[in-house]
Design a protein around this motif. Structure first.
Motif, mmCIF file in Angstrom:
data_model
loop_
_atom_site.group_PDB
_atom_site.id
_atom_site.type_symbol
_atom_site.label_atom_id
_atom_site.label_comp_id
_atom_site.label_asym_id
_atom_site.label_seq_id
_atom_site.Cartn_x
_atom_site.Cartn_y
_atom_site.Cartn_z
ATOM 1 N N THR A 1 0.838 -1.201 0.000
ATOM 2 C CA THR A 1 0.000 0.000 0.000
ATOM 3 C C THR A 1 0.872 1.250 0.000
ATOM 4 O OG1 THR A 1 -0.105 0.055 2.409
ATOM 5 C CG2 THR A 1 -1.837 -1.181 1.265
ATOM 6 N N SER A 2 0.265 2.359 -0.359
ATOM 7 C CA SER A 2 1.019 3.609 -0.481
ATOM 8 C C SER A 2 1.621 4.078 0.838
ATOM 9 C CB SER A 2 0.138 4.702 -1.080
ATOM 10 O OG SER A 2 -0.993 4.925 -0.255
ATOM 11 N N ASP A 3 1.101 3.611 1.968
ATOM 12 C CA ASP A 3 1.668 4.014 3.259
ATOM 13 C C ASP A 3 2.808 3.094 3.708
ATOM 14 O OD1 ASP A 3 -0.020 1.850 3.741
ATOM 15 O OD2 ASP A 3 -0.807 2.674 5.614
ATOM 16 N N ASN B 1 -1.803 -6.811 6.583
ATOM 17 C CA ASN B 1 -2.138 -5.419 6.296
ATOM 18 C C ASN B 1 -1.755 -4.989 4.883
ATOM 19 O OD1 ASN B 1 -3.518 -3.124 7.119
ATOM 20 N ND2 ASN B 1 -1.619 -2.045 7.541
ATOM 21 N N CYS B 2 -1.511 -5.930 4.008
ATOM 22 C CA CYS B 2 -1.381 -5.598 2.588
ATOM 23 C C CYS B 2 -2.771 -5.703 1.964
ATOM 24 C CB CYS B 2 -0.409 -6.558 1.894
ATOM 25 S SG CYS B 2 1.305 -6.033 2.074
ATOM 26 N N ILE B 3 -2.880 -5.316 0.737
ATOM 27 C CA ILE B 3 -4.174 -5.338 0.053
ATOM 28 C C ILE B 3 -4.578 -6.757 -0.313
ATOM 29 C CG2 ILE B 3 -5.396 -4.556 -2.016
ATOM 30 C CD1 ILE B 3 -3.559 -2.044 -1.913
ATOM 31 N N ASP C 1 -8.147 -8.091 1.227
ATOM 32 C CA ASP C 1 -8.852 -7.220 2.159
ATOM 33 C C ASP C 1 -10.260 -7.017 1.600
ATOM 34 O OD1 ASP C 1 -9.964 -5.129 3.595
ATOM 35 O OD2 ASP C 1 -8.124 -3.940 3.629
ATOM 36 N N CYS D 1 -11.953 -3.757 0.496
ATOM 37 C CA CYS D 1 -11.413 -2.985 -0.622
ATOM 38 C C CYS D 1 -11.782 -3.546 -1.991
ATOM 39 C CB CYS D 1 -9.885 -2.942 -0.541
ATOM 40 S SG CYS D 1 -9.286 -2.206 0.963
ATOM 41 N N ARG E 1 -10.598 3.276 -1.395
ATOM 42 C CA ARG E 1 -10.448 2.727 -0.044
ATOM 43 C C ARG E 1 -8.985 2.523 0.351
ATOM 44 N NH1 ARG E 1 -15.070 0.919 2.394
ATOM 45 N NH2 ARG E 1 -16.901 0.876 1.064
ATOM 46 N N ARG E 2 -8.195 1.903 -0.532
ATOM 47 C CA ARG E 2 -6.760 1.699 -0.275
ATOM 48 C C ARG E 2 -6.016 1.894 -1.576
ATOM 49 N NH1 ARG E 2 -5.303 -3.316 3.417
ATOM 50 N NH2 ARG E 2 -3.443 -2.098 3.820
ATOM 51 N N ASN E 3 -4.855 2.534 -1.481
ATOM 52 C CA ASN E 3 -4.069 2.850 -2.665
ATOM 53 C C ASN E 3 -2.855 1.944 -2.772
ATOM 54 O OD1 ASN E 3 -4.836 5.859 -1.362
ATOM 55 N ND2 ASN E 3 -5.592 5.394 -3.388
#
Length: 189
Positions: free
Chosen positions: A78-80, A124-126, A156, A159, A170-172
């Motif tokens: 994810t982008s974070d 916690n990955c997509i 997830d 998403c 929702r998630r990038n």
């Protein structure tokens, strides 16, 4: 306006295919401990069955781990997660990391153990795919290409639609432009 690139730039043309999604590639070391690297050379090549290629430098520990066990995990970052990607891809990004380091701990990531005898994915990955290696192409270029078959997958559910279309509102997903330059996948509308 498009223009023909100088032949000296042909070895950099892979950048024209970017930005590319960033993945954490999980493998298992000889001693059974989890190992992780970051990679962008990952591509789906078949839907039925689901086949995915992963291209890795032959000198990387990850490649040796995967060829030894014939299994790997692929987790969509994810982008974070840029700081974690910088640690997992420490050789590429030039970050110092002692040999045999636990990259999950060093990157602040939680291993996701979903099936026995398969490498950990990243919680916690997509999405996380567990794959078996079918073929290795090691004579094409400076990367070895691993052709893999997806054995199982996790996503997830908040998403994705029911037919597995990602909602980037929702998630990038994290995208690599080149080197240490990143972007986030964003909606167009």
């Amino acid at each position: 306006m498009l223009r023909r690139l100088h032949p000296a730039l042909l070895d950099s043309c892979h950048r024209l295919l970017g930005p590319r999604p960033v993945y954490f590639i999980g493998s298992t070391r000889c001693d059974g401990t989890p190992h992780l690297c970051a990679a962008t050379n990952v591509t789906a090549i078949s839907s039925s069955p689901t086949l995915v290629t992963v291209a890795l430098w032959p000198e990387w520990e990850t490649r040796d781990n995967i060829l030894r066990h014939r299994r790997l995990s692929i987790s969509l970052a994810t982008s974070d997660q840029v700081p974690a990607v910088m640690v997992a891809g420490h050789r590429y990004t030039g970050r110092p990391l002692p040999p045999q380091s636990d990259k999950f701990s060093a990157a602040g990531l939680t291993p996701l153990l979903t099936e026995p005898d398969y490498p950990a994915g990243v919680a916690n990955c997509i999405a996380v795919l567990l794959c078996d290696v079918l073929k290795v192409l090691d004579d094409l270029g400076d990367h070895d290409v691993l052709v893999t078959r997806v054995r199982s997958a996790w996503a997830d559910s908040t998403c994705f639609s029911q037919d597995l279309v990602l909602d980037v509102n929702r998630r990038n997903p994290l995208l690599q432009i080149t080197g240490q330059r990143f972007a986030a996948a964003q909606p167009t509308t």
